[in-house]
Scaffold this active site. Structure first.
Site, mmCIF file in Angstrom:
data_model
loop_
_atom_site.group_PDB
_atom_site.id
_atom_site.type_symbol
_atom_site.label_atom_id
_atom_site.label_comp_id
_atom_site.label_asym_id
_atom_site.label_seq_id
_atom_site.Cartn_x
_atom_site.Cartn_y
_atom_site.Cartn_z
ATOM 1 N N LYS A 148 2.187 2.325 -5.128
ATOM 2 C CA LYS A 148 2.858 1.864 -6.358
ATOM 3 C C LYS A 148 2.015 2.141 -7.599
ATOM 4 O O LYS A 148 2.549 2.463 -8.652
ATOM 5 C CB LYS A 148 3.147 0.356 -6.268
ATOM 6 C CG LYS A 148 4.089 -0.015 -5.142
ATOM 7 C CD LYS A 148 4.254 -1.515 -5.012
ATOM 8 C CE LYS A 148 3.056 -2.240 -4.475
ATOM 9 N NZ LYS A 148 2.716 -1.977 -3.078
ATOM 10 N N GLY A 199 -4.139 -4.163 -4.427
ATOM 11 C CA GLY A 199 -5.164 -3.204 -4.849
ATOM 12 C C GLY A 199 -4.458 -1.911 -5.189
ATOM 13 O O GLY A 199 -4.089 -1.161 -4.307
ATOM 14 N N HIS A 200 -4.203 -1.702 -6.464
ATOM 15 C CA HIS A 200 -3.442 -0.515 -6.873
ATOM 16 C C HIS A 200 -4.402 0.596 -7.273
ATOM 17 O O HIS A 200 -5.121 0.480 -8.264
ATOM 18 C CB HIS A 200 -2.489 -0.872 -8.023
ATOM 19 C CG HIS A 200 -1.407 -1.802 -7.586
ATOM 20 N ND1 HIS A 200 -0.506 -2.387 -8.430
ATOM 21 C CD2 HIS A 200 -1.079 -2.239 -6.351
ATOM 22 C CE1 HIS A 200 0.322 -3.136 -7.728
ATOM 23 N NE2 HIS A 200 -0.009 -3.069 -6.463
ATOM 24 N N ASP A 212 0.818 -1.228 0.000
ATOM 25 C CA ASP A 212 0.000 0.000 0.000
ATOM 26 C C ASP A 212 0.846 1.270 0.000
ATOM 27 O O ASP A 212 0.443 2.295 0.554
ATOM 28 C CB ASP A 212 -0.955 0.032 1.214
ATOM 29 C CG ASP A 212 -1.760 -1.239 1.318
ATOM 30 O OD1 ASP A 212 -2.218 -1.706 0.272
ATOM 31 O OD2 ASP A 212 -1.905 -1.765 2.434
ATOM 32 N N GLN A 258 2.263 -5.820 -3.256
ATOM 33 C CA GLN A 258 2.637 -5.942 -1.844
ATOM 34 C C GLN A 258 3.955 -5.194 -1.570
ATOM 35 O O GLN A 258 4.250 -4.251 -2.281
ATOM 36 C CB GLN A 258 2.743 -7.423 -1.425
ATOM 37 C CG GLN A 258 1.400 -8.123 -1.291
ATOM 38 C CD GLN A 258 0.823 -8.602 -2.591
ATOM 39 O OE1 GLN A 258 1.512 -9.196 -3.391
ATOM 40 N NE2 GLN A 258 -0.439 -8.339 -2.815
#
Ligand code: IMP
Length: 429
Positions: A16, A40-41, A13, A223
């Protein structure tokens, strides 16, 4: 410069998605190499705001080929849903390819992720319940169903039969859950084949071909290093290798043939963690809450509130060392805008003794007390600033100190979620 990696340097988180979205403009290929839909980007661009779980953040550029590499575990349902959402917003998804070697996250992996976590009770890891751990378990146990199996009737039937037999033994004997039907799983896969089959191919030649032509390839991490299965805070880790070495395995590149020209470690200006496991700088007070609210620190995949705390330079230095970062992208500096004083953890103490290194034991890390140094805050808005020299001197001092502690130059400072809310300190690429 032809090969860039953008890697999470903390517990995920770090932001990225925004950095990849920014750099993908010049990239010919963007490839994901590890993890699955546990990622979750968040990407905020002229098409809208998106939370991408599987599709590389380069998908928004019409010239960029996007690859889901062999190291990723792919949930077809999540992927189909993501494709639908992108198409609804008129994003062209025709340049997406899935490695035939990537393993599929099947419905029973989601089920097992939940059952395993529930069975652990208070000792649960706090996984994202995306089926990622069970899918990697099957990969290692040689019980996986791969994307390429969808294209080969015989392979598909065989891999499903072997996997379902083993799952049924576990589901009935361990969890007392009704068995799965081989035919149902097979039918589900036929649906995936119809929808996703045309995207499945050997993606290694696509990447090597681009590099051979001198094109820019961006390896998109998921991650973060502190969640790495080997180097993270085991057992409170994910099941893959989000570090630089994992990037080579995860897309099929040889480290003797290729070199990462720019290895960008993404570091949040403070620390967050979601799920269980030690986090020495966690703040269970109003400052932690302020950071959580200002930074909207809630999981992009699960919605869980993230644990928030001061920047941990011991952990960040360890991460930079394991990954060999050539530069850092420092994100979310603006979240600290209102604070009068800001702390940085520069060391740990365990039982009164200074700890020289980031410990390999999660138990030792849990007992580590942070040693802080304190800097004055800048207490003014920074999101509108575009040059390092325009930052208030306290913010500049904070950025410089983090760079010094991590022993890595800062290449990008992000001061807001939008593409333009960025200070490019050095040209990348
Ligand atoms: P899993 O990867 O879903 O098995 O979860 C294992 C641990 O990694 C849990 O603590 C999760 O919260 C954490 N984790 C997995 N993916 C992410 C991510 O993308 N960001 C932050 N934490 C993550």
């Amino acid at each position: 410069m032809s090969l860039i990696s953008v890697l999470g340097a903390q517990w995920g988180d770090e932001g990225k998605g925004k950095i990849v979205d920014l750099l993908a403009e010049k990239a010919n290929v963007v490839a994901r190499f590890s993890g699955g839909s546990n990622a979750g980007h968040t990407v905020c661009n002229p098409y809208g705001e998106f939370k991408l779980h599987l599709i590389p953040s380069g998908i928004f550029y019409p010239h960029t080929v996007c690859i889901i590499g062999n190291g990723v575990v792919v949930s077809p349902d999540v992927l189909l849903n993501e494709l639908k959402q992108l198409r609804e917003k008129n994003v062209d998804t025709s340049r997406l390819y899935i490695s035939s070697r990537a393993h599929l996250v099947m419905s029973y992996h989601f089920l097992l992720d939940r059952l395993e976590e529930e069975a652990k009770g208070s000792k649960a890891l706090g996984t994202t319940r995306s089926g990622v751990g069970p899918a990697y378990m099957d990969k290692a146990a040689r019980l996986g169903v791969r994307a390429g199996d969808l294209l080969h009737e015989e392979d598909l039937r065989r891999s499903i039969a072997v996997a379902v037999e083993q799952k049924n033994a576990i589901l009935s004997k361990v969890y007392g859950v009704p068995p799965l039907s081989v035919e149902d799983v097979y039918d589900q896969c036929c649906h995936y084949r119809e929808q996703l089959g045309p995207l499945v191919c050997d993606t290694v030649p696509v990447i090597k071909g681009a590099l051979g032509r001198g094109e820019l390839v961006l390896l998109e991490g998921a991650q973060g290093a502190l969640l790495d299965i080997d180097f993270g805070t085991y057992p409170y880790v994910t099941s893959s290798s989000p570090v630089a070495a994992g990037a080579f395995v995860g897309v099929g590149l040889s480290p003797s043939q290729y070199r990462i020209d720019c290895n960008l470690g993404v570091l949040k200006s403070y620390t967050t963690r979601v799920g269980g496991g030690p986090m020495p700088t966690e703040l269970a007070d109003e400052t932690g809450e302020l950071i959580r609210q200002k930074g909207s620190e809630f999981g992009a995949t699960t919605g869980r509130p993230r644990r928030c705390g001061w920047f941990d330079a011991v952990a960040a230095r360890f991460s930079a060392d394991i990954n060999g970062f050539t530069a850092v992208a420092l994100t979310r500096l603006d979240v600290l805008d209102s604070l009068a004083r800001i702390k940085i953890c520069t060391g740990y103490r365990v039982d009164g003794e200074a700890l020289a290194e980031f410990p390999s034991s999660a138990t030792v890390l849990a007992r580590s007390e942070p040693v802080y140094e304190e800097l004055p805050g800048w207490q003014c808005a920074t999101s509108h600033l575009r040059r390092l020299e325009d930052l208030p001197k306290e913010a500049r001092a904070y950025v410089d100190r983090l760079s010094e502690l991590v022993s890595c130059p800062v290449g990008i400072v992000s001061v807001g979620p939008k593409r333009e809310e960025t200070i490019m300190v050095m040209p990348i690429p």
